[in-house]
Design a protein around this motif. Sequence first.
Motif, PDB file in Angstrom:
ATOM      1  N   GLN A 135      20.514   0.168  23.181  1.00 36.68           N
ATOM      2  CA  GLN A 135      19.251   0.146  23.915  1.00 36.68           C
ATOM      3  C   GLN A 135      18.059   0.446  23.010  1.00 36.68           C
ATOM      4  N   GLU A 136      18.339   1.010  21.836  1.00 32.12           N
ATOM      5  CA  GLU A 136      17.249   1.307  20.881  1.00 32.12           C
ATOM      6  C   GLU A 136      16.974   0.138  19.938  1.00 32.12           C
ATOM      7  N   LEU A 137      17.903  -0.797  19.912  1.00 30.23           N
ATOM      8  CA  LEU A 137      17.835  -1.873  18.930  1.00 30.23           C
ATOM      9  C   LEU A 137      16.597  -2.752  19.147  1.00 30.23           C
ATOM     10  N   THR A 138      15.924  -3.126  18.074  1.00 32.85           N
ATOM     11  CA  THR A 138      14.753  -4.001  18.196  1.00 32.85           C
ATOM     12  C   THR A 138      14.992  -5.334  17.491  1.00 32.85           C
ATOM     13  N   TYR A 139      14.133  -6.264  17.815  1.00 32.80           N
ATOM     14  CA  TYR A 139      14.201  -7.595  17.209  1.00 32.80           C
ATOM     15  C   TYR A 139      14.059  -7.491  15.693  1.00 32.80           C
ATOM     16  N   ASN A 140      13.229  -6.532  15.285  1.00 32.67           N
ATOM     17  CA  ASN A 140      13.022  -6.336  13.857  1.00 32.67           C
ATOM     18  C   ASN A 140      14.313  -5.901  13.145  1.00 32.67           C
ATOM     19  N   ASP A 141      15.137  -5.100  13.829  1.00 30.92           N
ATOM     20  CA  ASP A 141      16.428  -4.688  13.256  1.00 30.92           C
ATOM     21  C   ASP A 141      17.282  -5.911  12.919  1.00 30.92           C
ATOM     22  N   ILE A 142      17.183  -6.927  13.778  1.00 33.05           N
ATOM     23  CA  ILE A 142      17.967  -8.145  13.567  1.00 33.05           C
ATOM     24  C   ILE A 142      17.467  -8.871  12.320  1.00 33.05           C
ATOM     25  N   LEU A 143      16.140  -8.966  12.211  1.00 35.22           N
ATOM     26  CA  LEU A 143      15.555  -9.661  11.059  1.00 35.22           C
ATOM     27  C   LEU A 143      15.910  -8.942   9.753  1.00 35.22           C
ATOM     28  N   GLU A 144      15.901  -7.610   9.814  1.00 30.62           N
ATOM     29  CA  GLU A 144      16.267  -6.821   8.624  1.00 30.62           C
ATOM     30  C   GLU A 144      17.724  -7.072   8.230  1.00 30.62           C
ATOM     31  N   GLU A 180      15.869 -17.919   8.417  1.00 26.27           N
ATOM     32  CA  GLU A 180      14.518 -17.472   8.803  1.00 26.27           C
ATOM     33  C   GLU A 180      13.925 -18.363   9.884  1.00 26.27           C
ATOM     34  N   ASP A 181      14.084 -19.681   9.694  1.00 27.29           N
ATOM     35  CA  ASP A 181      13.572 -20.620  10.700  1.00 27.29           C
ATOM     36  C   ASP A 181      14.289 -20.451  12.027  1.00 27.29           C
ATOM     37  N   VAL A 182      15.625 -20.346  11.941  1.00 23.57           N
ATOM     38  CA  VAL A 182      16.413 -20.256  13.171  1.00 23.57           C
ATOM     39  C   VAL A 182      16.026 -19.014  13.974  1.00 23.57           C
ATOM     40  N   LEU A 183      15.714 -17.926  13.267  1.00 21.41           N
ATOM     41  CA  LEU A 183      15.442 -16.664  13.968  1.00 21.41           C
ATOM     42  C   LEU A 183      13.975 -16.488  14.347  1.00 21.41           C
ATOM     43  N   SER A 184      13.116 -17.379  13.863  1.00 26.37           N
ATOM     44  CA  SER A 184      11.701 -17.131  14.120  1.00 26.37           C
ATOM     45  C   SER A 184      11.352 -17.353  15.591  1.00 26.37           C
ATOM     46  N   ARG A 185      10.534 -16.477  16.127  1.00 30.72           N
ATOM     47  CA  ARG A 185      10.102 -16.491  17.531  1.00 30.72           C
ATOM     48  C   ARG A 185      11.287 -16.538  18.512  1.00 30.72           C
ATOM     49  N   GLN A 186      12.272 -15.722  18.228  1.00 31.40           N
ATOM     50  CA  GLN A 186      13.444 -15.693  19.114  1.00 31.40           C
ATOM     51  C   GLN A 186      13.557 -14.360  19.859  1.00 31.40           C
ATOM     52  N   GLU A 187      12.410 -13.709  20.114  1.00 33.14           N
ATOM     53  CA  GLU A 187      12.447 -12.410  20.799  1.00 33.14           C
ATOM     54  C   GLU A 187      13.185 -12.477  22.128  1.00 33.14           C
ATOM     55  N   GLU A 188      12.941 -13.560  22.863  1.00 31.70           N
ATOM     56  CA  GLU A 188      13.557 -13.654  24.193  1.00 31.70           C
ATOM     57  C   GLU A 188      15.064 -13.799  24.107  1.00 31.70           C
ATOM     58  N   THR A 189      15.498 -14.633  23.158  1.00 30.92           N
ATOM     59  CA  THR A 189      16.944 -14.791  22.960  1.00 30.92           C
ATOM     60  C   THR A 189      17.563 -13.446  22.594  1.00 30.92           C
ATOM     61  N   PHE A 190      16.867 -12.736  21.693  1.00 27.88           N
ATOM     62  CA  PHE A 190      17.360 -11.423  21.286  1.00 27.88           C
ATOM     63  C   PHE A 190      17.495 -10.506  22.505  1.00 27.88           C
ATOM     64  N   GLU A 191      16.454 -10.454  23.338  1.00 25.20           N
ATOM     65  CA  GLU A 191      16.481  -9.586  24.515  1.00 25.20           C
ATOM     66  C   GLU A 191      17.663  -9.925  25.428  1.00 25.20           C
ATOM     67  N   ALA A 192      17.871 -11.216  25.649  1.00 24.60           N
ATOM     68  CA  ALA A 192      18.963 -11.642  26.532  1.00 24.60           C
ATOM     69  C   ALA A 192      20.312 -11.224  25.936  1.00 24.60           C
ATOM     70  N   LEU A 193      20.458 -11.409  24.624  1.00 24.37           N
ATOM     71  CA  LEU A 193      21.731 -11.056  23.986  1.00 24.37           C
ATOM     72  C   LEU A 193      21.934  -9.544  23.955  1.00 24.37           C
ATOM     73  N   ARG A 194      20.850  -8.819  23.788  1.00 17.96           N
ATOM     74  CA  ARG A 194      20.972  -7.361  23.784  1.00 17.96           C
ATOM     75  C   ARG A 194      21.425  -6.878  25.169  1.00 17.96           C
ATOM     76  N   ARG A 195      20.836  -7.440  26.211  1.00 19.69           N
ATOM     77  CA  ARG A 195      21.248  -7.088  27.576  1.00 19.69           C
ATOM     78  C   ARG A 195      22.717  -7.436  27.806  1.00 19.69           C
ATOM     79  N   ALA A 196      23.105  -8.622  27.345  1.00 20.55           N
ATOM     80  CA  ALA A 196      24.494  -9.057  27.536  1.00 20.55           C
ATOM     81  C   ALA A 196      25.449  -8.129  26.780  1.00 20.55           C
TER      82      ALA A 196
END
Lengths: 423, 420
Positions: free
Chosen positions: A396-405, A344-360
């Motif tokens: 392209q539909e994937l959201t940060y919330n999907d990762i947390l779930e 939970e700590d590692v993933l908190s406030r990681q929206e930008e990392t998620f976006e970069a990884l999703r693009r990659a």
Amino acid sequence: MIEKNYKQFKEKVITETLANGLKVIMIPKRNYHKTFAVITTPFGSLDRQFQINDEAPITVPAGTAHFLEHKLFEKEHSDAFTRFGELGADANAFTNAFQTSYLFSTTQNLKLAVTHLLDFVQTPYFSDQTIAKEQGIIGQEIQMYDDDANWAVYMGLLQLLYPDSPLAEDIAGTKQSISKITPQLLYSIHRAFYQPNQLTLQLVGCFDPVEALSVIRANQESKQFENVAVTRFEAPITVSRKKEVIQSFDVSRPKIALGIRLEGTQLTGSEATKFILATDILADMLFGEQTDWYQNLYNKGIIDTEFTTSFDLLHGYQFVSFFSETTEYELLTKAISNQMASYEDVLSRQEETFEALRRATLGEGIQRLNSLESIALRGDDTLFGTNLFDKVMLLQELTYNDILESAKKIYQNATLKRFILKK
Amino acid sequence: MKKIQLKSGVNLVVLPTTQFKTLHIAVDFAAPLQTDSVSSRSLLSYLTAVSSKIYRNQQAVAQKTIDLYGAQYETDVMRFGQTHHVRYSMQLPAPVYLENTSYLLHDAFSFLREMIFNPLADGAQFDQETFEKERQSLVNELSSLMDDKRRYAVTKLRQLTYTTPEMRVLSSGVVADVAKLTASDVYDAYQDMINHDTMNIIVFGDIDEMQVLSELEYWPLKQREPRQLKPFYRQPVHTSVDELSEKQPDINQAILTLGYHLNLSPDDPRRFVALVFNTLFGGSPLSKLFTNVREKESLAYSIYSRWQNDTGFITVAAGLDKAKIAQTESMIAEQIADIQNGNFSEETLAAIKTSLINDYLSQQDSPASEIELVFSRLLTQRETPVAQWVAEVSAVTPVQVAELAQQLTLQSRFILLPKG
């Protein structure tokens, strides 16, 4: 013919289900030189019991799907392989947990090769004599796998996670299990799982779809097929009691596999594909090369570039796995456990990392579309009905919330099990 | 193929195509193969894969390739005849399939320039900490390679087969040599490579020459004296067979490997005959070895032959039961005798040729194969157009195959046996 356009990729997928139930999927790519064709039945090594109509249930020994795959090439007076060779087509076949596929790629004689593919797959010939010979050849194939340390680690982890389940058995079976195979058994499987309504034929590459379809249709209309109802019985998911297994093997460094089982209902369709995509990005966020976690362990020599993680979703079997070669496996286990506990700590406030990884991941998906073989085989077509284009679109539909779930589903209450192969 | 000489010893080939959804940049450094430089070159390829002055560790490198839309950056080493190559390659999604990516192309070229030309070093040696980690990684990797029993057996066969020391070593180095290297040894090898190796650059994808040239303006490309490169190796035939066998625990199957000398000079036009001969012998599922030894007699699960025009050798490798080694060997010899005596059907030969042509034409659907082909053309300075290649293979006759098969001489045998 149903045509689906994927404008973003400049691709289209044409689907047609013939009167006898055979599903044909065509992806024309006119600027390529070859065509890749593959016919698939959703019958694999996990299928161990089934029933035709209301006849007596049939039990399938381990390794039978793979055995049938080998045997289907051999006919009474010829070998299907040789004919592909004469046509200049490069043919092959494979069996995995959930499917058996027969394939070829060719730059010439496409119509003849497609006809041959359908004919040999739909015309079985099994005899006591040919089966006895095959038992010898596959016996050697099983031995060959036994000598492979990486294979031993993989199978060791599966046996630890799902003891005595079909998943933990070698796809090729054992010498003993395949000795129980009879012509009658193979004919029954063929009758159930190789009838046209169980088969999907995919063509990807340089061909004319109208012409190809008329060749396929003419071929199918010239044959008579029996239509039977099939019921599958899935083996129950076994309980895993041990936490660790150590096996001795002559390897230069210990090989380690760690795994986490996911319990609960299995997802289907595009939801399943989306979950897989989410867990892949999740694994990157927690354990990827770009993380502090990875760099820290790498600097200490606890892991090297051989370290990998993966997630599998195969019918009722859902598990995360980690593989590594290291003498410092205690430290590695601890590091993985700690990272899991603090997800939970590692993933908190990681929206930008998620976006970069999703693009990659999107970029990697697009790169994969170069290969005709990948287009046909690297989607989740057989398991979840999502092709490789759908899969890249879903990203392209994937959201940060999907990762947390996904993280919650996997790492909350997770039990980490360990398999070690060492001298 | 249009070769542009950017500087003396530095060449560029641009291959514009819209067939694929990727863009590729590949840079090859070629030097004469030498026993004492193989290990340091291999190690420098490890170092420059994971570090530079700007991207100081693999975390930074990984973050950058993620920003480049999941681009793949790799380094590799390889051998061709008597040349040794350090290869840098990048693959990225073609920008046309992505949104807001006008920067991608320029960024990719800048990143590759940084990784190749700006190593994490102080002008005399590589960064000590990074060096020690990567040296250990390479040592581990070379040791693990030997866990792959087939690979191990073929490596042992190589040591038995070649008379020239540098031909016996793996292109990725020797464990004992790697362990002794220092950060300044490897930096010297790097300087030697950057300043003296023949450098070939290939750019492949939806891009034109002008774009590439303007990107390469930013690269510090220096002229160099052309290296004396020998892309082909030949050694005289021996009268005796060198043999060795070894026992190892934890294996069930034995592995039999055989090295054959094929008497054929590199420029001999019969190289097309050799290709057909090897495919008929053991290079395809239609081959004599596969259909007779594996399928008909069930002697081995896996068996193949491989012909290497760059070294002049044909290698056979088989995985089998140890009780069947003698029988398998005599059957392999029979297959050769059969071909020498023209004892194979016209139909089989026709199928072999058709499948070879299919494989060759299919390569055009793989960027990696196309790039490899161009590198080999640059190195050998030999370019056969597709139509001519197809015609040459088609024209091979049964008599030519039988005659060339008579030029085959067994030179070496290595057998790996299960202990007990």
